[in-house]
Design a protein around this motif. Structure first.
Motif, mmCIF file in Angstrom:
data_model
loop_
_atom_site.group_PDB
_atom_site.id
_atom_site.type_symbol
_atom_site.label_atom_id
_atom_site.label_comp_id
_atom_site.label_asym_id
_atom_site.label_seq_id
_atom_site.Cartn_x
_atom_site.Cartn_y
_atom_site.Cartn_z
ATOM 1 N N GLU A 1263 58.110 122.182 106.993
ATOM 2 C CA GLU A 1263 58.633 123.761 107.057
ATOM 3 C C GLU A 1263 57.781 125.166 107.510
ATOM 4 O O GLU A 1263 57.678 126.201 107.707
ATOM 5 N N LEU A 1264 56.856 125.009 106.570
ATOM 6 C CA LEU A 1264 55.616 125.742 106.477
ATOM 7 C C LEU A 1264 54.408 126.147 107.259
ATOM 8 O O LEU A 1264 54.467 124.828 107.906
ATOM 9 N N LEU A 1265 54.744 127.355 108.350
ATOM 10 C CA LEU A 1265 54.147 127.843 109.057
ATOM 11 C C LEU A 1265 52.423 128.571 108.730
ATOM 12 O O LEU A 1265 52.839 129.181 108.391
ATOM 13 N N ILE A 1266 51.850 127.450 109.536
ATOM 14 C CA ILE A 1266 50.201 128.101 108.995
ATOM 15 C C ILE A 1266 49.172 128.668 110.565
ATOM 16 O O ILE A 1266 49.621 128.253 111.490
ATOM 17 N N THR A 1267 48.569 129.662 110.449
ATOM 18 C CA THR A 1267 47.978 130.309 111.607
ATOM 19 C C THR A 1267 46.923 130.699 111.402
ATOM 20 O O THR A 1267 46.857 131.060 109.858
ATOM 21 N N TRP A 1268 45.773 130.150 111.716
ATOM 22 C CA TRP A 1268 44.659 130.649 111.358
ATOM 23 C C TRP A 1268 44.319 131.738 112.458
ATOM 24 O O TRP A 1268 44.663 131.993 113.322
ATOM 25 N N HIS A 1269 43.115 132.904 112.353
ATOM 26 C CA HIS A 1269 43.333 133.914 112.714
ATOM 27 C C HIS A 1269 41.285 133.943 112.512
ATOM 28 O O HIS A 1269 41.178 133.703 111.397
ATOM 29 N N HIS A 1270 41.096 134.377 113.690
ATOM 30 C CA HIS A 1270 39.487 135.146 113.956
ATOM 31 C C HIS A 1270 39.216 136.360 114.434
ATOM 32 O O HIS A 1270 39.671 136.380 115.638
ATOM 33 N N LYS A 1271 38.877 137.780 113.653
ATOM 34 C CA LYS A 1271 38.677 139.025 114.022
ATOM 35 C C LYS A 1271 40.415 138.990 114.819
ATOM 36 O O LYS A 1271 40.131 140.186 115.885
ATOM 37 N N ASP A 1272 40.966 138.813 113.794
ATOM 38 C CA ASP A 1272 42.569 139.027 114.286
ATOM 39 C C ASP A 1272 43.326 138.953 115.290
ATOM 40 O O ASP A 1272 43.786 139.166 116.065
ATOM 41 N N ALA A 1273 42.066 137.415 115.990
ATOM 42 C CA ALA A 1273 43.215 136.633 116.566
ATOM 43 C C ALA A 1273 42.685 134.949 116.495
ATOM 44 O O ALA A 1273 42.188 134.478 115.330
ATOM 45 N N ALA A 1274 44.162 134.844 117.100
ATOM 46 C CA ALA A 1274 44.633 133.384 116.858
ATOM 47 C C ALA A 1274 43.634 132.214 117.394
ATOM 48 O O ALA A 1274 43.126 132.577 118.238
ATOM 49 N N ILE A 1275 43.314 131.224 116.673
ATOM 50 C CA ILE A 1275 41.792 130.374 116.813
ATOM 51 C C ILE A 1275 42.056 129.735 117.481
ATOM 52 O O ILE A 1275 43.417 128.325 117.471
ATOM 53 N N ALA A 1276 41.201 129.056 118.784
ATOM 54 C CA ALA A 1276 42.587 127.805 119.711
ATOM 55 C C ALA A 1276 40.801 126.594 119.795
ATOM 56 O O ALA A 1276 39.523 126.792 119.234
ATOM 57 N N PHE A 1277 41.976 125.888 118.810
ATOM 58 C CA PHE A 1277 40.751 124.473 118.373
ATOM 59 C C PHE A 1277 40.583 123.899 118.787
ATOM 60 O O PHE A 1277 40.898 123.756 120.133
ATOM 61 N N THR A 1278 38.850 123.129 119.114
ATOM 62 C CA THR A 1278 38.444 122.526 119.305
ATOM 63 C C THR A 1278 38.006 121.364 119.147
ATOM 64 O O THR A 1278 38.216 121.375 117.669
ATOM 65 N N ASP A 1279 37.171 120.678 119.379
ATOM 66 C CA ASP A 1279 36.511 119.388 118.633
ATOM 67 C C ASP A 1279 35.232 119.818 117.854
ATOM 68 O O ASP A 1279 34.992 119.492 116.525
ATOM 69 N N ARG A 1280 34.892 121.593 117.491
ATOM 70 C CA ARG A 1280 34.116 121.612 116.340
ATOM 71 C C ARG A 1280 34.544 122.704 115.534
ATOM 72 O O ARG A 1280 34.046 122.281 115.066
ATOM 73 N N ILE A 1281 35.766 122.894 116.102
ATOM 74 C CA ILE A 1281 36.487 124.421 114.836
ATOM 75 C C ILE A 1281 37.769 122.845 114.929
ATOM 76 O O ILE A 1281 38.665 122.954 115.854
ATOM 77 N N LYS A 1282 38.434 122.855 113.435
ATOM 78 C CA LYS A 1282 39.405 122.158 113.303
ATOM 79 C C LYS A 1282 39.998 122.559 112.228
ATOM 80 O O LYS A 1282 39.165 123.139 111.412
ATOM 81 N N SER A 1283 41.284 121.910 112.066
ATOM 82 C CA SER A 1283 42.685 122.188 110.747
ATOM 83 C C SER A 1283 42.263 121.470 110.058
ATOM 84 O O SER A 1283 42.954 119.982 111.076
ATOM 85 N N GLY A 1284 42.882 121.017 109.073
ATOM 86 C CA GLY A 1284 44.060 120.182 108.420
ATOM 87 C C GLY A 1284 44.688 120.828 106.921
ATOM 88 O O GLY A 1284 44.080 121.468 106.721
ATOM 89 N N VAL A 1285 45.204 119.187 107.041
ATOM 90 C CA VAL A 1285 45.574 119.486 105.630
ATOM 91 C C VAL A 1285 45.191 118.548 104.727
ATOM 92 O O VAL A 1285 45.469 117.577 105.098
ATOM 93 N N VAL A 1286 45.256 118.660 103.118
ATOM 94 C CA VAL A 1286 44.700 117.283 102.777
ATOM 95 C C VAL A 1286 45.364 117.412 101.157
ATOM 96 O O VAL A 1286 45.328 118.204 100.317
ATOM 97 N N GLY A 1287 46.634 117.183 100.941
ATOM 98 C CA GLY A 1287 46.787 117.238 100.145
ATOM 99 C C GLY A 1287 47.939 118.565 100.064
ATOM 100 O O GLY A 1287 49.098 119.402 100.584
ATOM 101 N N GLU A 1288 47.623 120.011 99.657
ATOM 102 C CA GLU A 1288 48.696 120.833 98.893
ATOM 103 C C GLU A 1288 46.454 121.442 99.349
ATOM 104 O O GLU A 1288 46.913 122.751 99.257
#
Length: 1458
Positions: A1263-1288
């Motif tokens: 239920e926790l909504l996570i949003t990443w921004h770069h230069k005040d714009a939402a990041i479009a994830f690609t094979d080069r830029i990824k996000s994730g969660v490992v534990g906490e």
């Protein structure tokens, strides 16, 4: 004199021309004689006659004119001035003599006609005495009435009459010819009448100082400056300043003086022809009767002077005289006065202050060159008003002056008179007044202070006083005046401050108000424990109206912003905040305001911890005194290792055994060398040094060895028996010093100690010569400068640079060579030019590339060697080399040939490869040998086949024969030029030569034994393998016993495949095999399947140590099985296996997962004591828990039944205890309570793939909504830029970062109830550091993440969690490794710890780091880290300390957190 002339100064005779004055005089004389004669022949009547010179006849009688002015109502309103009719008389063109003769004749004829004509006598007007008295009374009455009328109107309109100065007509710039006169005019109004001062280049003009040169005239608001017989020195900017009680105003004009050359326009004035004094003359300048080293005391007057002889002596020829202090040109001021009498130059320091201390240089310049003389001036402290009070501070300077703000800096005094300085008081005084105001209530220790509350447009001066427990010092010399005004206005008006009063600042008329935008570039420029300084840039959107600013602050981690300057907004884009809590973290932001309103706030600053960022320097190192003269000693020392923003050093001396210290210098010196003067001949002195910066003064260095003060040069002749080739070379180098030393070279006048060049030669160069030739045994105790290098050769040449090499000096001066300095000069037509420095920083190698040369030009070079005693004399100039690019195919010559291990039949020759490789790489070397006295044709080769090594042992030498050697390099194109030959060496085994003894025991352990009889305290043993120093080998053990040293080489080790758990739960499989060759290979097998490098497996094989490793981030169910390492080296094969199945695998997997989670848990906040409750005597229910590893940005949230509670409790980061109090509890308070902590800091981490941004949360669900921004714009994830969660841990991975990835990153959390946002700036230094670390990891671990063996490491010894009872002592020790020895830092909750009585931090032998808490208390709970760092990398170790109280644990009621 008529009454109108009495009231009008401009009708005085002084304003009449000479011709007019002569005519009036003649006329008055003739009239007087006639009147006297007439009065005797008439009845007392007074007759006035006017003669018409054209007709020579008297004028008819006319009515007496009236001089009063009346209005329509016949009221007297003033008077009129008649026109002087005699002004037409000198328009006849006659000379003075002719005109006087004509007037005299005309007067005689007129008197004759008057006496003979009865008709004309009847027309004469007769006046009685009563009539004359009546007219005189009327005039007096009229004058009184006019004066009373003026005074009445002045009192009536006093306010309207008073106004500041104003230029009706400003002075105009002029361009004139030499020897002409120029006059500058201006008209100034103002009431009260302004005071007017003229300035030349901001220096007040005094006409009395140069009689006849300047003439200043003030008359009826018209002011003029007349400059007679202008010369080149009069070319300047002139300023006229007008000041009254209402303000001050200045105007500027430039005067340009040109010299006449050739023909000019006839309309231009012709200059007077003067003989050219300098054409074709060569001047010889000699400075005699020179000033010597001088001593003065504060407040005294000191004069320095030299007599100057210039040959040939030309009348009216004046050389250019310049005075310098510490290489800075001096200009006349109230502190400095200069005088030139024609044969003597004098400099007078009117009021000595410590700022006046330094090296003074007189430079006499003619067209043929210049001559200089220098000597040092020492200024002692004045006697203190209170016994024991410190000396006065010095060098008070104002920085960053703005409308209402200025930063005042100063330097600490060297003398505290036995009591440490408690701090400093800063005083200010408005220019034009004598009232001093203290700016700070409590003394400050930092030598920098922001002064606020200045009045815009006013000018101020500042001074500083030091205070200790005994009393207050004298005030320092006042600073230069500084105006409180906008920097843009200062640039427009000029840099000089007004000398008094107020600046009239005009601003544009405001238009329709526009609310200003956000300020930009807000930053913290300075932070100390007393104040924080902010700076920013004005907004781009501010309209045409000026803006002011409000500053706001808040404690980090909160959104409670508080306005700092609530009453008055600031006008400057700078602000200093006081009264902040030391140790707390704050954020700041700024708003703009104007008449239209208050704008939006700027972006807040990063969290800033209030505290001193600049540390006091560490104590300087070893202090070495060297003899110089009968009254001076050269003192050298090692620089402070930890000294940021170093100001300089203070040196103190004491008679040996007295412990009474006196300051040698009262002005800090920036170098590591100083000549202490004023010592007593024959006495023994010891010296000590301390460093100073803005934070304070360091501890004293260790005391030097005692040295007797006497001249370094011994009288008498040098024994002829010690003369040798090296001695002759040394003598030649010393002789070259007189003509070849560049005047500005650091070795002539040492940059670290501004002493005279001749003293440097006497103290270093000649001392070196005598010590070397006499074989002075004290040279090892008292180091001297080294002898000059020799044998300068060229190793490579390109279009604009040349690589030089040289040989080491024959005499080292009793200390190691620290570096070399290279000079070069052009040779044009066989005439050498001036020497230029090739390198500012010393080079340690005996080869250097001289850049920025001119192609096809001829050059000469010279080299100097330096050690801790100073820079030696230069070598002889080299041969002349031409700078042209080499294109030969064969390699250049090898260089730096060294002879070692000389015995009666063998020796070792070492060299370095050639710099110029030719068309192909060097593939071998040939060594040549010949006897020293043999002719050139006797060179013969030592090796028939080229050797690829850079060393060779030459055998079969004849005992007692002297040899020289040379080396040639070859490539595919052939053999290149031979190197320079070595120095002659005698083949003999010197008595006492020790040899290595080799022993091998039954277990194959090899030991090397060496015995040295001449050990000293600084001696050390260095072992080499293949003539390269051994830096790290785990198979070696070194032992020293007395003068014997033992090196033990252990047998090769091997082991079976093993597994261990690392930090973060990583799994390491490893074994150590026998040393394998470069062709050895390893295959990694899992369950009979070959595995390779990838995301899951990381492999490493170090062939030097035989260690084979494989790493896994974690273990999964699919990883159960058999792991095998298969080794192959040529035909030899071997393998080792490890079986991980069943309970063994499950247990390892469980431990790995637990350590991984525990590591992640400890990165963020975690509960040390779970949530519990208690009831207080006041019937208040208190919920509490204790949290460890709280960060500065941590946030605590309370919930009841899933809904957030707005609690007033603020988290105390030092305690880590969270409480929630419920007063008057009732049934409505029943429910489930929970507390949530989040560490919201966003961090940057470099990996071998790229850069990772990460943060930790204490809980995470879908239920926790996570949003990443770069230069005040939402990041479009690609094979080069990824996000994730490992534990906490929440992370954003940027692979292969580029410039486009720079910028501001943010992560937003939203759980349906509220949200948080954390940011990090990935740009500037942060991006550069992260990218550099990524590149290093990428190159170091191309196939694995195994680090360099020299990298700083925390080898082990620290637990993960320490639980300890309050009141106990905690001691932890861990092993540190790395080469060079790492720097060790201890942290608590990410804040650096400093060793004190509570925390004892030690680092012994470069291997063992210990951490001790003497008496543990609950405040010591938290996350601790050790950080080790060297040039190969950084590593850290973390552990958590939990402190408990047994009684509280027994009574507390715990419940698990939600």
């Amino acid at each position: 004199m008529p009454f109108y002339q009495k009231h009008h100064r401009h009708y005085d005779r002084a304003y009449r021309s000479r011709e007019t004055a002569s005519a009036i005089s003649q006329y008055q004389q003739s009239s007087s004689s006639y009147s006297a004669h007439r009065s005797s022949s008439t009845k007392g009547a007074i007759t006035s006659a006017f003669v018409d010179e054209s007709g020579l006849s008297p004028q008819p009688k006319r009515t007496k004119p009236s001089y009063l002015a009346v209005d329509k109502e016949n009221q007297i309103i003033g008077y009129v001035v008649p026109i002087f009719r005699g002004s037409q008389e000198f328009a006849t063109g006659l000379s003075d003599t002719e005109e006087a003769r004509a007037k005299e004749t005309a007067g005689y004829l007129a008197r004759r006609d008057l006496f003979t004509s009865g008709v004309e006598m009847d027309r004469v007007e007769h006046k009685s005495r009563r009539t004359i008295m009546r007219e005189s009374a009327d005039r007096i009455s009229l004058t009184k009435r006019i004066h009373e009328n003026e005074e009445y109107h002045k009192q009536l309109n006093k306010d309207s009459l008073m106004h500041p100065p104003e230029f009706v007509i400003k002075p105009r710039s002029h361009t004139v010819w030499e020897k002409q006169c120029v006059r500058l005019h201006c008209t100034i109004t103002g009431w009260p009448e302004p005071r007017v001062v003229w300035y030349k280049n901001n220096i007040s003009i005094d006409p009395m100082a140069q009689p006849g040169k300047y003439k200043i005239v003030d008359s009826y608001n018209v002011h003029s400056l007349e400059i007679n017989r202008c010369d080149f020195d009069d070319t300047a900017q002139y300023r006229v300043s007008a000041m009254n009680s209402n303000g001050e105003l200045s105007a500027y004009a430039s005067v340009v003086v040109k010299r006449f050359k050739g023909e000019v326009d006839e309309s231009l004035p012709s200059p007077r022809p003067l003989p050219c004094l300098e054409y074709g003359v060569t001047f010889e300048t000699h400075i005699v009767e020179k000033f010597d080293v001088s001593f003065g005391r504060e407040g005294e007057t000191l004069s320095l002077g030299c007599s100057v002889i210039i040959y040939p002596s030309l009348r009216r020829y004046k050389p250019e005289i310049e005075w310098y202090r510490d290489d800075k040109l001096l200009v006349p001021s109230k502190w400095v006065q200069m005088h030139w009498s024609g044969d003597r130059a004098t400099l007078t320091l009117t009021h000595l202050n410590k700022e006046d201390e330094g090296l003074y240089t007189l430079r006499v310049i003619t067209k043929s060159g210049y001559e200089t003389h220098s000597a040092y001036v020492f200024v002692r402290d004045a006697d203190a008003e209170v016994a024991g009070a410190p000396g006065a501070p010095l060098d008070v300077f104002c920085q960053e002056a703005n409308k209402d703000y200025v930063i005042v800096t100063w330097k600490q005094p060297a003398v505290d008179r036995g009591s440490s300085i408690l701090g400093y008081f800063v005083d200010r005084c408005e220019v034009g007044t004598t009232h001093w105001i203290q700016c700070n209530d409590t003394p400050i220790k930092f030598a920098r202070f922001p002064v606020t509350g200045l009045i815009e447009g006013r000018s101020y001066v500042f001074r500083v006083r030091a205070v200790n427990k005994c009393g207050m010092s004298h005030p320092s010399r006042v600073s230069e005046p500084v105006a409180a005004m906008d920097p843009a206005d200062r640039a427009r008006k000029g840099a000089s401050a007004p000398w008094t009063g107020q600046i009239i600042v005009t601003e544009e008329e405001p238009v329709e108000g526009v609310v200003p935008g956000k300020p930009c570039e807000l930053m913290v420029t300075e932070a100390t424990k007393n104040y924080v300084v902010l700076s920013w840039q004005p907004p781009s959107e501010k309209g045409h109206e000026g803006v002011m600013y409000y500053v706001e602050k808040c404690v980090s981690g909160t959104d409670s912003w508080q306005r700092v300057n609530t009453d008055i907004p600031v006008k400057s884009p700078r602000f200093a905040l006081f009264d902040l809590s030391e140790g707390k973290s704050y954020c700041f932001r700024v708003r703009c305001c104007n008449s239209a309103g208050v704008g939006e706030p700027s972006e807040p600053t990063e969290a800033t911890v209030v505290g001193d960022k600049l540390d006091i320097p560490s104590a300087p190192g070893r202090v070495v005194p060297t003899r110089n003269t009968d009254t001076s000693v050269v003192v050298s020392w090692e620089a402070s290792r930890q000294a940021k923003e170093l100001v300089g050093y203070y040196i103190e001396s004491s008679l040996a055994g007295t412990n009474t210290w006196e300051a040698c210098n009262n002005k800090p010196v920036k170098g590591t060398r100083f000549i202490c003067h004023g010592l007593t001949t024959g006495e023994k002195y010891v010296f000590r040094v301390r460093a100073v910066n803005a934070a304070g003064i360091s501890d004293f260095s260790q005391e030097s060895e005692a040295i007797e003060v006497k001249a370094a040069i011994a009288t008498g002749l040098v024994s002829e028996q010690v003369a040798s080739t090296s001695t002759e070379r040394l003598m030649e180098g010393a002789m070259e010093l007189a003509t070849e030393v560049p005047a500005n070279h650091k070795s002539s006048v040492d940059s670290s100690s501004p002493e005279q060049g001749n003293e440097q030669v006497r103290g270093d160069g000649v001392l070196l010569l005598i010590s070397y030739m006499n074989g002075n045994p004290q040279s090892s105790d008292i180091p001297a400068s080294p002898a000059p290098p020799f044998g300068i050769t060229v190793l490579e040449c390109v279009r604009d640079s040349m690589v030089l090499a040289w040989k080491q000096p024959t005499f080292m001066g009793g200390a190691d060579i620290t570096g070399y300095f290279v000079d070069y000069r052009e040779v044009i037509g066989g005439v050498p030019g001036k020497w230029h420095e090739a390198n500012i920083k010393a080079v340690s190698e005996r080869a250097y590339r001289v850049s920025e040369l001119k192609e096809n030009m001829l050059y000469q070079f010279q080299v100097r060697a330096a050690n801790m005693a100073g820079v030696g004399i230069p070598s002889r100039p080299s041969e002349i080399f031409k700078c042209e690019e080499w294109t030969i195919a064969v390699p250049g010559p090898p260089h730096d040939l060294q002879l070692q291990e000389v015995r009666k039949d063998s020796l070792l020759l070492l060299w370095k490869p050639p710099v110029y490789q030719g068309r192909d790489k060097v593939n071998g070397y040939y060594v040549d040998i010949k006897e020293a006295e043999a002719p050139f044709e006797c060179w013969r080769g030592v090796n028939e086949k080229a050797t690829s090594k850079t060393y060779m042992k030459v055998c079969d030498l004849k005992e007692g024969v002297t040899y020289i050697f040379r080396v040639r390099a070859q490539n595919k194109a052939g053999v290149g030029k031979a190197s320079e030959p070595t120095e002659p060496v005698l083949a003999e085994t010197k008595p006492g030569t020790a040899e290595l003894v080799v022993n091998v025991d039954d277990d194959g352990v090899i030991s090397l034994n060496f015995e040295c009889a001449n050990l000293t305290a600084d001696s050390k043993f260095v072992w080499s393998k293949n003539y390269e120093e051994i830096t790290d080998d785990k198979r070696l053990t070194m032992e020293t016993k007395g003068n014997k040293h033992l090196l033990i080489i252990h047998a090769e080790r091997k082991s079976e495949l093993a597994v261990e758990l690392l930090e973060k739960g990583r799994v390491r499989f490893w074994l150590q095999a026998e040393k394998m060759s470069a062709n050895g290979k390893v295959e990694y097998v899992f369950n009979d399947n070959i595995i390779s490098q990838g995301d899951k497996y990381k492999m490493n094989f170090d062939r030097n140590t035989g260690i084979i490793e494989m790493f896994m981030e974690s273990l999964g169910k699919e990883d159960e099985g058999t792991f095998t390492f298969q080794l192959q080296d040529g035909k030899a094969t071997n393998q080792s296996s490890l079986v991980l199945i069943g309970d063994v695998f499950k247990q390892l997997q469980k431990q790995s997962e637990f350590q991984r989670k525990e590591w992640h848990r400890k990165q963020g906040p975690h509960f040390v004591e779970y949530l519990s409750y208690e009831v207080t005597p006041e019937c208040i229910v208190r919920l509490k828990c204790k949290v460890g590893n709280m960060k500065k940005e941590s946030v605590a949230l309370w919930y009841k039944d899933g809904r957030e509670i707005k609690a007033n409790e603020k988290l105390d980061f030092s305690e880590g205890v969270l409480t929630l109090e419920i007063a008057q509890i009732s049934k409505k308070d029943a429910g489930v309570y929970e507390v949530v902590e989040m560490c919201s800091s966003l961090s940057i981490q470099s990996t071998e793939e790229g850069v990772r941004l990460y943060t930790f949360v204490n809980y995470y669900n879908d239920e926790l909504l996570i949003t990443w921004h770069h230069k005040d714009a939402a990041i479009a994830f690609t094979d080069r830029i990824k996000s994730g969660v490992v534990g906490e841990q929440l992370w954003l991975q940027i692979s292969e970062p580029t410039e486009k990835d720079k910028g501001k990153y943010a992560i937003e959390f939203f759980d349906g109830k509220g949200g948080l946002k954390r940011t990090v700036e990935l740009s500037g230094q942060a991006y550069d550091d992260a990218y550099a670390e990524f590149q290093r990891l990428k190159q170091t671990f191309p196939t694995c993440s195994f680090a360099s063996p020299d990298r700083a490491r925390v080898a082990g010894g620290l637990p993960d969690v320490v639980t300890i009872q309050e009141g106990k002592a905690l001691n932890l020790t861990c092993n540190i490794s790395g080469d060079p020895v790492p720097e060790v830092t201890w942290l608590k909750n990410d804040r650096e710890l400093v060793s004190d009585d509570h925390f004892i931090l030690k680092f012994a032998s470069g291997k063992f780091a210990s951490f001790t808490i003497t008496m543990v208390n609950t405040n010591d709970s938290g996350k601790y880290s050790i950080l080790v760092k060297n040039k190969y990398g950084t590593e850290s170790g973390d552990f958590t300390v939990s402190v408990f109280i047994p009684d509280e644990e027994a009574t507390s009621k715990e419940c698990p957190p939600k």
